[in-house]
Scaffold this motif. Structure first.
Motif, mmCIF file in Angstrom:
data_model
loop_
_atom_site.group_PDB
_atom_site.id
_atom_site.type_symbol
_atom_site.label_atom_id
_atom_site.label_comp_id
_atom_site.label_asym_id
_atom_site.label_seq_id
_atom_site.Cartn_x
_atom_site.Cartn_y
_atom_site.Cartn_z
ATOM 1 N N SER A 167 0.870 1.667 -10.288
ATOM 2 C CA SER A 167 0.443 0.261 -10.491
ATOM 3 C C SER A 167 -0.831 -0.238 -10.479
ATOM 4 C CB SER A 167 1.529 -0.720 -9.713
ATOM 5 O OG SER A 167 2.651 -0.520 -10.161
ATOM 6 N N SER A 168 -1.410 -1.028 -11.240
ATOM 7 C CA SER A 168 -2.800 -1.523 -10.919
ATOM 8 C C SER A 168 -2.884 -2.736 -9.969
ATOM 9 C CB SER A 168 -3.465 -1.965 -12.450
ATOM 10 O OG SER A 168 -2.957 -3.138 -12.520
ATOM 11 N N ILE A 169 -4.086 -3.070 -9.404
ATOM 12 C CA ILE A 169 -4.225 -4.144 -8.514
ATOM 13 C C ILE A 169 -4.120 -5.380 -9.372
ATOM 14 C CG2 ILE A 169 -6.585 -3.949 -8.762
ATOM 15 C CD1 ILE A 169 -4.728 -4.600 -5.334
ATOM 16 N N TRP A 170 -4.419 -5.214 -10.438
ATOM 17 C CA TRP A 170 -4.129 -6.573 -11.487
ATOM 18 C C TRP A 170 -2.644 -7.123 -11.485
ATOM 19 C CZ3 TRP A 170 -8.553 -8.905 -12.334
ATOM 20 C CH2 TRP A 170 -9.743 -8.129 -12.343
ATOM 21 N N MET A 171 -1.986 -6.113 -11.554
ATOM 22 C CA MET A 171 -0.628 -6.603 -11.287
ATOM 23 C C MET A 171 -0.298 -7.300 -9.964
ATOM 24 S SD MET A 171 1.508 -3.463 -13.301
ATOM 25 C CE MET A 171 3.227 -4.197 -12.753
ATOM 26 N N LEU A 172 -0.561 -6.812 -8.982
ATOM 27 C CA LEU A 172 -0.452 -7.405 -7.828
ATOM 28 C C LEU A 172 -1.169 -8.730 -7.738
ATOM 29 C CD1 LEU A 172 0.710 -7.092 -4.861
ATOM 30 C CD2 LEU A 172 -1.523 -5.947 -4.108
ATOM 31 N N TRP A 173 -2.312 -8.860 -8.197
ATOM 32 C CA TRP A 173 -2.907 -9.944 -8.011
ATOM 33 C C TRP A 173 -2.459 -10.980 -9.159
ATOM 34 C CZ3 TRP A 173 -8.647 -8.005 -8.628
ATOM 35 C CH2 TRP A 173 -8.937 -7.638 -7.245
ATOM 36 N N LEU A 174 -1.800 -10.756 -10.102
ATOM 37 C CA LEU A 174 -0.970 -11.528 -10.983
ATOM 38 C C LEU A 174 0.240 -12.063 -10.518
ATOM 39 C CD1 LEU A 174 -0.791 -13.000 -13.846
ATOM 40 C CD2 LEU A 174 0.369 -11.015 -14.724
ATOM 41 N N PHE A 175 0.998 -11.153 -10.178
ATOM 42 C CA PHE A 175 2.434 -11.562 -9.554
ATOM 43 C C PHE A 175 2.380 -12.059 -7.970
ATOM 44 C CE2 PHE A 175 3.659 -8.449 -12.792
ATOM 45 C CZ PHE A 175 4.320 -9.360 -13.574
ATOM 46 N N MET A 177 0.849 -1.180 -0.214
ATOM 47 C CA MET A 177 0.171 0.021 -0.130
ATOM 48 C C MET A 177 0.779 1.228 0.148
ATOM 49 S SD MET A 177 -3.246 -1.149 2.300
ATOM 50 C CE MET A 177 -2.421 -1.363 4.090
ATOM 51 N N MET A 178 1.831 1.165 0.941
ATOM 52 C CA MET A 178 2.727 2.391 0.916
ATOM 53 C C MET A 178 3.669 2.618 -0.534
ATOM 54 S SD MET A 178 2.777 3.778 3.857
ATOM 55 C CE MET A 178 4.476 4.786 3.956
ATOM 56 N N LYS A 179 3.881 1.413 -0.888
ATOM 57 C CA LYS A 179 4.833 1.320 -2.422
ATOM 58 C C LYS A 179 3.954 2.110 -3.671
ATOM 59 C CE LYS A 179 8.136 -1.216 -5.048
ATOM 60 N NZ LYS A 179 8.595 -2.658 -5.141
ATOM 61 N N SER A 180 2.575 1.846 -3.453
ATOM 62 C CA SER A 180 1.844 2.358 -4.524
ATOM 63 C C SER A 180 1.239 3.736 -4.270
ATOM 64 C CB SER A 180 0.777 1.323 -4.369
ATOM 65 O OG SER A 180 -0.172 1.067 -3.599
ATOM 66 N N SER A 187 7.585 -14.421 -10.296
ATOM 67 C CA SER A 187 6.399 -13.802 -9.326
ATOM 68 C C SER A 187 7.285 -12.547 -8.511
ATOM 69 C CB SER A 187 5.621 -14.631 -8.634
ATOM 70 O OG SER A 187 6.202 -15.358 -7.722
ATOM 71 N N ILE A 188 8.368 -12.931 -7.898
ATOM 72 C CA ILE A 188 9.130 -12.180 -7.137
ATOM 73 C C ILE A 188 9.541 -10.928 -8.005
ATOM 74 C CG2 ILE A 188 11.220 -11.820 -5.620
ATOM 75 C CD1 ILE A 188 8.855 -13.422 -4.245
ATOM 76 N N LEU A 189 10.107 -11.296 -9.067
ATOM 77 C CA LEU A 189 10.546 -10.205 -10.001
ATOM 78 C C LEU A 189 9.626 -9.097 -10.314
ATOM 79 C CD1 LEU A 189 13.112 -11.782 -12.440
ATOM 80 C CD2 LEU A 189 13.526 -10.196 -10.570
ATOM 81 N N GLY A 190 8.164 -9.640 -10.346
ATOM 82 C CA GLY A 190 7.042 -8.973 -10.833
ATOM 83 C C GLY A 190 6.700 -8.181 -9.771
ATOM 84 N N LEU A 191 6.667 -8.683 -8.477
ATOM 85 C CA LEU A 191 6.235 -7.971 -7.405
ATOM 86 C C LEU A 191 7.176 -6.887 -7.034
ATOM 87 C CD1 LEU A 191 5.059 -10.774 -4.838
ATOM 88 C CD2 LEU A 191 3.819 -9.079 -5.809
ATOM 89 N N MET A 192 8.335 -6.820 -7.344
ATOM 90 C CA MET A 192 9.606 -5.948 -7.139
ATOM 91 C C MET A 192 9.071 -4.670 -8.131
ATOM 92 S SD MET A 192 13.068 -8.014 -6.457
ATOM 93 C CE MET A 192 13.661 -7.446 -7.908
ATOM 94 N N THR A 193 8.439 -4.982 -9.238
ATOM 95 C CA THR A 193 8.253 -3.864 -10.396
ATOM 96 C C THR A 193 7.056 -3.011 -9.958
ATOM 97 O OG1 THR A 193 6.764 -5.046 -11.744
ATOM 98 C CG2 THR A 193 9.147 -5.060 -12.167
#
Length: 128
Positions: A116-124, A39-42, A105-111
């Motif tokens: 960022s959209s919530i869809w990226m968080l749900w995907l990764f 939440m902070m990072k976004s 998934s870890i690499l994706g979470l780092m991006t």
């Protein structure tokens, strides 16, 4: 003598690989620690509301928490799919593929960051 040394090395590699798999699987259970961070990072900021610290802005708390639910569902389905795949291709191949997907998934979470959209968080964080 040479064969026994090779067998010992292979045993230690198997133990090390098993430990890594268990750490990877167990790390998902620590998801609640990451909720505030995402939440902070976004774009969220900490504010005091009625005497209580809350994160305002960024990804919504309920949506970030839903990532754990989605992840548990996908983990269960992947486990069910992994059993026949392991019988067909072998546990080493399935474990290697799972490790690669986990790393992606870890690499994706780092991006994930501001905007960022919530869809990226749900995907990764959930699906992968």
């Amino acid at each position: 003598m040479e064969n026994s040394s090779k067998g010992t090395t292979n045993r230690w590699l198997i133990i090390f690989g098993t430990i890594l798999i268990q750490v990877s699987a167990g790390s998902f259970y620590a998801w609640s620690i990451f909720n505030n961070g995402f939440m902070m990072k976004s774009g969220g900021v900490v504010q005091v509301v009625n005497g209580v610290k809350k994160i305002v802005g960024g990804l919504p708390a309920g949506s970030v928490s839903f990532t754990f639910t989605l992840g548990m569902l996908c983990l269960s389905l992947a486990t069910l799919a992994g059993i026949p795949l392991a019988k067909k291709y072998g546990i080493k191949v399935v474990s290697l593929c799972a490790s690669i997907i986990y790393g992606l998934s870890i690499l994706g979470l780092m991006t994930i960051g501001k905007g960022s959209s919530i869809w990226m968080l749900w995907l990764f964080g959930g699906v992968l």
